[in-house]
Design an enzyme around this catalytic site. Sequence first.
Site, PDB file in Angstrom:
ATOM      1  N   CYS A  26     -20.129  -0.917  65.625  1.00  0.00           N
ATOM      2  CA  CYS A  26     -20.145   0.450  65.104  1.00  0.00           C
ATOM      3  C   CYS A  26     -21.048   1.415  65.875  1.00  0.00           C
ATOM      4  CB  CYS A  26     -20.425   0.477  63.615  1.00  0.00           C
ATOM      5  SG  CYS A  26     -21.238  -0.958  62.926  1.00  0.00           S
ATOM      6  N   GLN A  78     -14.283  -9.569  67.346  1.00  0.00           N
ATOM      7  CA  GLN A  78     -13.686  -8.896  66.200  1.00  0.00           C
ATOM      8  C   GLN A  78     -12.551  -7.991  66.653  1.00  0.00           C
ATOM      9  OE1 GLN A  78     -17.300  -6.897  64.782  1.00  0.00           O
ATOM     10  NE2 GLN A  78     -17.107  -8.095  62.914  1.00  0.00           N
ATOM     11  N   LYS A 137     -17.244  -2.210  50.465  1.00  0.00           N
ATOM     12  CA  LYS A 137     -16.116  -2.687  51.265  1.00  0.00           C
ATOM     13  C   LYS A 137     -15.038  -3.375  50.446  1.00  0.00           C
ATOM     14  CE  LYS A 137     -18.731  -6.853  52.525  1.00  0.00           C
ATOM     15  NZ  LYS A 137     -19.344  -7.617  53.612  1.00  0.00           N
ATOM     16  N   ARG A 144     -24.155 -13.096  66.684  1.00  0.00           N
ATOM     17  CA  ARG A 144     -25.032 -13.083  65.519  1.00  0.00           C
ATOM     18  C   ARG A 144     -25.730 -14.422  65.424  1.00  0.00           C
ATOM     19  NH1 ARG A 144     -20.993 -10.225  61.054  1.00  0.00           N
ATOM     20  NH2 ARG A 144     -20.497  -8.434  62.400  1.00  0.00           N
ATOM     21  N   HIS A 158     -13.150   1.704  64.185  1.00  0.00           N
ATOM     22  CA  HIS A 158     -13.875   2.683  63.381  1.00  0.00           C
ATOM     23  C   HIS A 158     -13.051   3.950  63.324  1.00  0.00           C
ATOM     24  CE1 HIS A 158     -16.899  -0.310  64.398  1.00  0.00           C
ATOM     25  NE2 HIS A 158     -17.302  -0.078  63.163  1.00  0.00           N
ATOM     26  N   HIS A 188     -15.053   1.359  58.650  1.00  0.00           N
ATOM     27  CA  HIS A 188     -15.058   0.182  59.520  1.00  0.00           C
ATOM     28  C   HIS A 188     -13.850  -0.638  59.071  1.00  0.00           C
ATOM     29  CE1 HIS A 188     -19.622   0.365  60.218  1.00  0.00           C
ATOM     30  NE2 HIS A 188     -19.433   1.211  59.229  1.00  0.00           N
ATOM     31  N   ASP A 202     -11.979  -5.069  65.822  1.00  0.00           N
ATOM     32  CA  ASP A 202     -12.754  -4.084  65.077  1.00  0.00           C
ATOM     33  C   ASP A 202     -12.258  -2.665  65.372  1.00  0.00           C
ATOM     34  OD1 ASP A 202     -14.730  -3.257  63.415  1.00  0.00           O
ATOM     35  OD2 ASP A 202     -16.400  -3.709  64.770  1.00  0.00           O
TER      36      ASP A 202
END
Length: 647
Positions: free
Chosen positions: A337, A384, A468, A366, A388, A514, A386
């Site tokens: 992000c 991911q 979320k 992580r 945004h 997200h 991912d």
Amino acid sequence: MVAVTFPDGARREYPQNTTGLDIAKSISPSLAKRTVAMALDGKLADLTDPIAHDAKIEFLTREDPRVLELIRHDAAHVLAEAVQTLWPGTQVTIGPVIENGFYYDFFRNQPFTPEDFDAIESKMREIIARDRPFTKEIWSREHAKKVFRDKGELFKVELVDAIPQDQEIKIYKQGDWFDLCRGPHMTSTGKIGNAFKLMKVAGAYWRGDSSREMLSRIYGTAFAKQEELDAYLKQIEEAERRDHRRLGREMDLFHFQEEAPGSVFWHPKGWTLFQTLEAYIRRRQADAGYAEVNAPQLIDSSLWVASGHMATFRENMFLVQPREEDERTYVVKPMNCPGHIQIFKNGLKSYRDLPFKLAEFGKVHRFEPSGALHGLMRVRAFTQDDAHIFITEEQIAEEVIKVNDLILSIYEDFGFDDVTIKFSDRPEKRIGDDAVWDKSEAALRKALEASGRPWTLNKGEGAFYGPKLEYVLRDAIGRDWQCGTVQVDLNMPSRLGAYYIDEHSNKVTPVMLHRAMFGSLERFTGIMIEHCAGHLPLWLSPLQAIVATIISDADDYAREAVAAARAMGLRVESDLRNEKINYKVREHSLAKVPVLLVVGKKETAERTVSIRRLGSDKQQTMPLGAALAALAQEAVPPDVKRVKKAA
RNA sequence: GCUGCCGUAGCUCAGUGGUAGAGCACUCCCUUGGUAAGGGAGAGGUCGACAGUUCAAUCCUGUCCGGCAGCACCA
């Protein structure tokens, strides 16, 4: 008098406080004998409970599916008695029923081992054979605490204290042994039967709190019938057979090694599978209006301080200080992000640019606790899918619904039709004002309701920057996996100074969504492997077919067939080795190659192939061209098929 | 991270206080065989790492690393 209604609709009156057992006896002694518990207005109860007011009553035999939890709960009590008989001084704590059985947590200096199971199980059989009735007593708090304190059952004392004041303290006895328990139970220990088994031991924290005592937990399971227990044990074997860590090795997809705990070494075939999944998502999100980007892996820690990650996520982050003499610290990105916000901020954005959708196959790191690592399912470095989405507050619901639709459509393409949605609201550890959280949660809830899908609340489980939705899919053998997510974030864009210019020339902070669909590609790959037990659909299979020869005279024809297949975009290899066809069939079947194209003397002469599909021992001979055309058609990804069909 | 168990050949696993074995896989040779293991030979191991005990440690002890199960945490 109380009026009791039976399942057949009959209604009879009994004196106040007649017990279920009395009623059963009044109907027939054999009914009373078969009955192990009752349901009052649909709620399980002890058969010996007095009936205090008008109710619908059902007498339950041990074969009733609703009784299964009683069998298991009773078995947990018997387990506890057996353990305390064998090892006096062991403290008992709690012993609930769980999805596939039960457990009981004990406190004892010496933990149990599976070698103790035989002794415990035979002691349990003894107790069951004794067939002592379960009897219930109501104790006062003080009495209960005193009795448990005198017995040295300090955990039970704590449990008594934790019971709300308006609830009774119930004690269930089975012979001399007794336990604090909310019940209900069956009529006697003998009703448990012998279809039970202790499964494993493990440590577990007292009250699930990692700062409290570690208890020794014994897991067991129990069924009404032996055949059901056998079927359950077989199902466990089936799950082991599907284990992606084992299949990953057998199919030569990936491996792990000590030097890189929690990071995948993808082999050529595994990486092909991974990239096929990635390409699929890339097409789907491009269609949905996302632009793909790529942000740095290492970003100065100052940005992560500003984003709030340093304060709330630090224990999960890898930090890098490349030079001792240079104090600058970089963060290996644990999330995408902040990077995407930088891209949004670069160049002035207008309200006309919204929704502004940035996607990235972002590789994040992580630092997961070592005990959490598990094959591809839980790793320290993962990719991911991912994205945004920068929008105005008014656009939240609409965009969430779009993401919701996209996610569900994607899962369908992979054969997951049992999907549940969880709504997670504000956690304790969070950034931003409560007013902002109120707004975010309300918007998400609105979108959720507009989608018309059933959902459950996951209280306090939101991300630190916003609430979320989480998408949980159920695989072929009934296990749940959390994959996709949509999160509303009214915090991070302002923290990182993102804004757009609205129609009145004002600077306005955008809302950011997200979203991830597979979640982690590594994990989704693992889920797919287990979901289809290694039998990947053709379009995903990294090696789609093997052309295997029977005699070396067929080698040239086999090479030609491979070249033709590759020209059509199929992933095909040849197997020209000096081995018998039996051997080749066995080996490629074990490696889960979906299609075997066998060529011998006959096929070479006739320019055909003998097709054998994984999982079948049937063969079909077809002209080479037709066979390849059919395979190429089958290998088209489902989304591309739809587009072709529409055109 | 916590508790318990585990770490011997690429894989699955035997084994011992005196520096190691099987099956499969691998390499070579023979075999050209029609749909789940053809035959023979060979090569392959600092017994997870580091300390300690011992004349001697893969084996006993300790620490660390990694794995498995569960817990806690989570995509």
